[in-house]
Design an enzyme around this catalytic site. Structure first.
Site, PDB file in Angstrom:
ATOM      1  N   GLU A  59       0.849  -1.190   0.000  1.00 38.14           N
ATOM      2  CA  GLU A  59       0.000   0.000   0.000  1.00 38.14           C
ATOM      3  C   GLU A  59       0.887   1.243   0.000  1.00 38.14           C
ATOM      4  OE1 GLU A  59      -2.622  -0.432   3.382  1.00 38.14           O
ATOM      5  OE2 GLU A  59      -3.455  -2.307   2.586  1.00 38.14           O
ATOM      6  N   SER A  99       7.051  -3.305   3.477  1.00 38.93           N
ATOM      7  CA  SER A  99       7.736  -4.344   4.262  1.00 38.93           C
ATOM      8  C   SER A  99       6.853  -4.887   5.381  1.00 38.93           C
ATOM      9  CB  SER A  99       9.009  -3.775   4.899  1.00 38.93           C
ATOM     10  OG  SER A  99       9.861  -3.245   3.917  1.00 38.93           O
ATOM     11  N   TRP A 147       2.027  -0.007  -6.190  1.00 41.33           N
ATOM     12  CA  TRP A 147       3.115  -0.724  -6.868  1.00 41.33           C
ATOM     13  C   TRP A 147       2.641  -2.068  -7.430  1.00 41.33           C
ATOM     14  CZ3 TRP A 147       4.807   0.527  -1.586  1.00 41.33           C
ATOM     15  CH2 TRP A 147       5.692   1.594  -1.523  1.00 41.33           C
ATOM     16  N   THR A 188       2.227  -4.787  -9.824  1.00 41.19           N
ATOM     17  CA  THR A 188       2.784  -5.200 -11.116  1.00 41.19           C
ATOM     18  C   THR A 188       1.679  -5.800 -11.987  1.00 41.19           C
ATOM     19  OG1 THR A 188       4.917  -5.602 -10.083  1.00 41.19           O
ATOM     20  CG2 THR A 188       4.524  -6.680 -12.204  1.00 41.19           C
ATOM     21  N   GLN A 214      31.504  -0.794 -15.488  1.00 40.62           N
ATOM     22  CA  GLN A 214      32.901  -0.367 -15.305  1.00 40.62           C
ATOM     23  C   GLN A 214      33.799  -0.920 -16.414  1.00 40.62           C
ATOM     24  OE1 GLN A 214      33.385   1.786 -13.039  1.00 40.62           O
ATOM     25  NE2 GLN A 214      35.605   2.023 -13.138  1.00 40.62           N
ATOM     26  N   GLY A 261      33.476   4.508 -20.361  1.00 37.90           N
ATOM     27  CA  GLY A 261      32.502   5.544 -20.738  1.00 37.90           C
ATOM     28  C   GLY A 261      31.319   4.975 -21.507  1.00 37.90           C
ATOM     29  N   GLU A 300       9.166  -7.969  -3.374  1.00 34.82           N
ATOM     30  CA  GLU A 300       8.963  -9.282  -2.708  1.00 34.82           C
ATOM     31  C   GLU A 300       9.808  -9.435  -1.446  1.00 34.82           C
ATOM     32  OE1 GLU A 300       7.953 -12.741  -4.615  1.00 34.82           O
ATOM     33  OE2 GLU A 300       7.422 -11.762  -6.496  1.00 34.82           O
ATOM     34  N   THR A 337      12.389  -6.652   0.857  1.00 31.28           N
ATOM     35  CA  THR A 337      13.692  -6.018   0.606  1.00 31.28           C
ATOM     36  C   THR A 337      14.834  -6.885   1.137  1.00 31.28           C
ATOM     37  OG1 THR A 337      13.688  -4.881   2.734  1.00 31.28           O
ATOM     38  CG2 THR A 337      12.661  -3.704   0.884  1.00 31.28           C
TER      39      THR A 337
HETATM   40  C1  LIG Z   1       8.562  -2.017  -9.393  1.00 30.73           C
HETATM   41  C2  LIG Z   1       7.887  -2.564  -8.187  1.00 30.73           C
HETATM   42  C3  LIG Z   1       6.944  -3.576  -8.330  1.00 30.73           C
HETATM   43  C4  LIG Z   1       6.261  -4.065  -7.217  1.00 30.73           C
HETATM   44  N1  LIG Z   1       5.265  -5.001  -7.392  1.00 30.73           N
HETATM   45  C5  LIG Z   1       4.464  -5.309  -6.318  1.00 30.73           C
HETATM   46  C6  LIG Z   1       3.308  -6.144  -6.517  1.00 30.73           C
HETATM   47  O1  LIG Z   1       3.012  -6.616  -7.629  1.00 30.73           O
HETATM   48  N2  LIG Z   1       2.509  -6.381  -5.447  1.00 30.73           N
HETATM   49  C7  LIG Z   1       2.791  -5.884  -4.198  1.00 30.73           C
HETATM   50  O2  LIG Z   1       2.033  -6.139  -3.276  1.00 30.73           O
HETATM   51  N3  LIG Z   1       3.881  -5.090  -3.997  1.00 30.73           N
HETATM   52  C8  LIG Z   1       4.715  -4.801  -5.020  1.00 30.73           C
HETATM   53  N4  LIG Z   1       5.816  -3.982  -4.831  1.00 30.73           N
HETATM   54  C9  LIG Z   1       6.054  -3.418  -3.506  1.00 30.73           C
HETATM   55  C10 LIG Z   1       7.299  -3.951  -2.829  1.00 30.73           C
HETATM   56  O3  LIG Z   1       7.092  -5.264  -2.390  1.00 30.73           O
HETATM   57  C11 LIG Z   1       7.665  -2.967  -1.716  1.00 30.73           C
HETATM   58  O4  LIG Z   1       8.137  -1.785  -2.317  1.00 30.73           O
HETATM   59  C12 LIG Z   1       8.704  -3.534  -0.783  1.00 30.73           C
HETATM   60  O5  LIG Z   1       8.186  -4.604  -0.038  1.00 30.73           O
HETATM   61  C13 LIG Z   1       9.260  -2.485   0.183  1.00 30.73           C
HETATM   62  O6  LIG Z   1       8.241  -1.793   0.792  1.00 30.73           O
HETATM   63  P1  LIG Z   1       8.253  -0.184   0.815  1.00 30.73           P
HETATM   64  O7  LIG Z   1       8.565   0.289  -0.541  1.00 30.73           O
HETATM   65  O8  LIG Z   1       7.004   0.275   1.464  1.00 30.73           O
HETATM   66  O9  LIG Z   1       9.474   0.181   1.726  1.00 30.73           O
HETATM   67  P2  LIG Z   1       9.467   0.331   3.324  1.00 30.73           P
HETATM   68  O10 LIG Z   1       8.829  -0.858   3.919  1.00 30.73           O
HETATM   69  O11 LIG Z   1       8.926   1.668   3.646  1.00 30.73           O
HETATM   70  O12 LIG Z   1      11.024   0.304   3.632  1.00 30.73           O
HETATM   71  C14 LIG Z   1      11.872   1.410   3.352  1.00 30.73           C
HETATM   72  C15 LIG Z   1      13.286   0.992   3.729  1.00 30.73           C
HETATM   73  O13 LIG Z   1      13.336   0.638   5.127  1.00 30.73           O
HETATM   74  C16 LIG Z   1      13.794  -0.699   5.270  1.00 30.73           C
HETATM   75  N5  LIG Z   1      13.092  -1.347   6.364  1.00 30.73           N
HETATM   76  C17 LIG Z   1      11.753  -1.441   6.569  1.00 30.73           C
HETATM   77  N6  LIG Z   1      11.492  -2.140   7.682  1.00 30.73           N
HETATM   78  C18 LIG Z   1      12.688  -2.519   8.202  1.00 30.73           C
HETATM   79  C19 LIG Z   1      13.097  -3.283   9.317  1.00 30.73           C
HETATM   80  N7  LIG Z   1      12.209  -3.825  10.166  1.00 30.73           N
HETATM   81  N8  LIG Z   1      14.425  -3.466   9.534  1.00 30.73           N
HETATM   82  C20 LIG Z   1      15.345  -2.942   8.684  1.00 30.73           C
HETATM   83  N9  LIG Z   1      15.024  -2.209   7.607  1.00 30.73           N
HETATM   84  C21 LIG Z   1      13.716  -2.008   7.353  1.00 30.73           C
HETATM   85  C22 LIG Z   1      13.494  -1.372   3.949  1.00 30.73           C
HETATM   86  O14 LIG Z   1      14.297  -2.521   3.744  1.00 30.73           O
HETATM   87  C23 LIG Z   1      13.778  -0.247   2.977  1.00 30.73           C
HETATM   88  O15 LIG Z   1      15.160  -0.171   2.752  1.00 30.73           O
HETATM   89  C24 LIG Z   1       6.565  -3.548  -5.917  1.00 30.73           C
HETATM   90  C25 LIG Z   1       7.553  -2.565  -5.779  1.00 30.73           C
HETATM   91  C26 LIG Z   1       8.198  -2.067  -6.881  1.00 30.73           C
HETATM   92  C27 LIG Z   1       9.235  -0.982  -6.687  1.00 30.73           C
END
Ligand SMILES: Cc1cc2nc3c(=O)[nH]c(=O)nc-3n(C[C@H](O)[C@H](O)[C@H](O)COP(=O)(O)OP(=O)(O)OC[C@H]3O[C@@H](n4cnc5c(N)ncnc54)[C@H](O)[C@@H]3O)c2cc1C
Length: 392
Positions: free
Chosen positions: A126, A131, A155, A157, A335, A339, A362, A364
């Site tokens: 959402e 995460s 997000w 897909t 690398q 260039g 899926e 991070t």
């Molecule tokens: C191109 C693309 C396609 C996608 N497709 C789908 C899809 O089809 N369906 C779907 O449901 N989702 C989809 N996603 C969503 C994706 O799964 C999320 O972006 C991902 O899980 C990370 O969530 P967030 O972006 O909210 O980051 P956040 O959860 O806000 O995290 C931000 C940063 O904080 C870190 N972080 C968060 N919690 C912790 C913790 N407890 N400890 C340490 N570090 C932490 C994260 O690792 C990250 O570096 C997609 C994302 C992208 C970019």
């Protein structure tokens, strides 16, 4: 122990490689630049049984295992990671039904996906949460035997073109993971709004949209997981799809390495090919060994799933490792090109942009490390006696 692919798997690899070379590679740059959805390519993948690879034969699918799926996606990703993501997304969308659906849902929905060319997406994320799956806010309210969904998913897909979406929503955000349920949402249902494509750094051939749900009625027959079961279903789904992310990353890295080798043998500096310099040779050696390790970890995670074993750990390891490998390999490939690596002239620039996504979607890389460290610190059984229980 046997590391050899079976004859059937070698044939599948050949088929997927031919598809990648003939149907994907020639249009990879075009779709990257236009950011259009590669519908004709995905349609061809469906015709050749390369879409929906995980759907069992009983429901009309090819019934491939997860290792087979990894073989397919490594090949397609090596031609274009974005198109590979678009093709594999049907596996992600259908997996919760394969794992958690009842017989009627499997026959109806999985049957439809294999009889007709249809797309199914997956939605946990959402705008305010990715995460922290248990922290979702999209609401599911029971009305009779049906549920009414309200909220936003982000997000998603293939979302702009999906016929169905497996949507995870909560009956009460306060209940965290205990409140989460899952639903099969027909995107033609009143109140479903599929957003416009969101432009991205890489994997531009994959369609990424927001989906809003306003008073969307989900009939009882499309309730996939009751409240409390949805969170577990999402995690079980990820354990089955993360090895494929490892395979995507391996394919992307493999191509970056191959392009680096081609260039290193051709480009001359100081009167000889740059492949004569030990610094370049070591880069190629590191690429080669890391890709080999990424593939082995990926295949192990997929094999465990195919054996019905709990592959939660191995899939986290494979995804985290292969995603880091592809970042290193594509960075070093740029690398090696010097260039020219920074220009759009050669494909390493595109692979470098495409690679980053594997560390994000899926789960991070940080989340995978939480899974791994939790086991290493608490679940792992030491081979040697504790350092505190023996004479030092
Ligand atoms: C191109 C693309 C396609 C996608 N497709 C789908 C899809 O089809 N369906 C779907 O449901 N989702 C989809 N996603 C969503 C994706 O799964 C999320 O972006 C991902 O899980 C990370 O969530 P967030 O972006 O909210 O980051 P956040 O959860 O806000 O995290 C931000 C940063 O904080 C870190 N972080 C968060 N919690 C912790 C913790 N407890 N400890 C340490 N570090 C932490 C994260 O690792 C990250 O570096 C997609 C994302 C992208 C970019």
């Amino acid at each position: 122990m046997d590391f050899e692919l079976t004859e059937e798997q070698k044939a599948l690899q050949k088929k997927a490689r031919e598809f990648a070379i003939n149907e994907v590679l020639p249009v990879a740059r075009k779709y990257d630049e236009s950011e259009e959805f590669p519908m004709p390519v995905i349609n061809k993948a469906w015709e050749q049984d390369l879409l929906n690879s995980g759907i069992p034969k009983k429901y009309g699918g090819p019934g491939y295992g997860l290792l087979d799926a990894c073989i397919i996606v490594e090949e397609i990703s090596s031609a274009c990671p974005g198109i590979a993501t678009s093709i594999f997304d049907n596996n992600l969308g259908a997996e919760p039904i394969i794992i958690g659906g009842n017989e009627e849902q499997k026959t109806r929905i999985l049957g439809e996906l294999t009889n007709e060319f249809k797309l199914i997406a997956f939605a946990t994320s959402e705008p305010t949460m990715g995460s922290d799956v248990a922290g979702m806010k999209c609401k599911a309210e029971k009305e009779g035997e049906d549920y009414i969904l309200n909220g936003a998913k982000f997000w998603i897909t293939n979302g702009g073109f999906a016929d169905y979406i497996t949507v995870f929503a909560t009956v009460d955000p306060e209940q965290k993971h205990k409140g989460i349920a899952a639903f099969i949402v027909d995107t033609k249902t009143e109140g479903v709004r599929l957003g416009k494509h969101i432009p991205k750094l890489g994997q531009r051939a994959s369609n990424t949209v927001a989906v809003t749900l306003k008073n969307v009625r989900v009939p009882e027959k499309n309730v996939l997981a009751k409240p409390g079961r949805g969170f577990v279903l999402a995690m079980q789904t990820f354990a089955h799809t993360r090895p494929a992310i490892g395979a995507f990353a391996t394919g992307c890295a493999r191509s970056a390495m191959e392009y680096a080798i081609d260039y290193a043998n051709k480009r001359e500096a100081f009167g000889r090919p740059i492949s004569n310099f030990q610094a370049i040779q070591h880069k190629i050696a590191d690429m080669y060994k890391d890709i080999e390790a990424a593939r082995l970890l990926t295949h192990k995670a997929a094999w465990e799933a195919d054996q019905g074993l709990d592959n939660n750990m191995s899939s986290a390891i494979a995804k985290a490792f292969a995603s880091d490998v592809v970042m290193r390999v594509t960075t070093e490939a740029v690398q090696v090109y010097g260039g020219f690596g920074y220009l759009r002239t050669y494909p390493v620039e595109k692979l470098f942009r495409d690679a980053k996504l594997y560390q994000i979607y899926e789960g991070t890389s940080e989340i995978q490390r939480i899974v791994i460290s939790r086991f290493a610190l608490k679940g792992y059984k030491h081979a040697m006696p504790s350092v505190f229980k023996r004479d030092r």
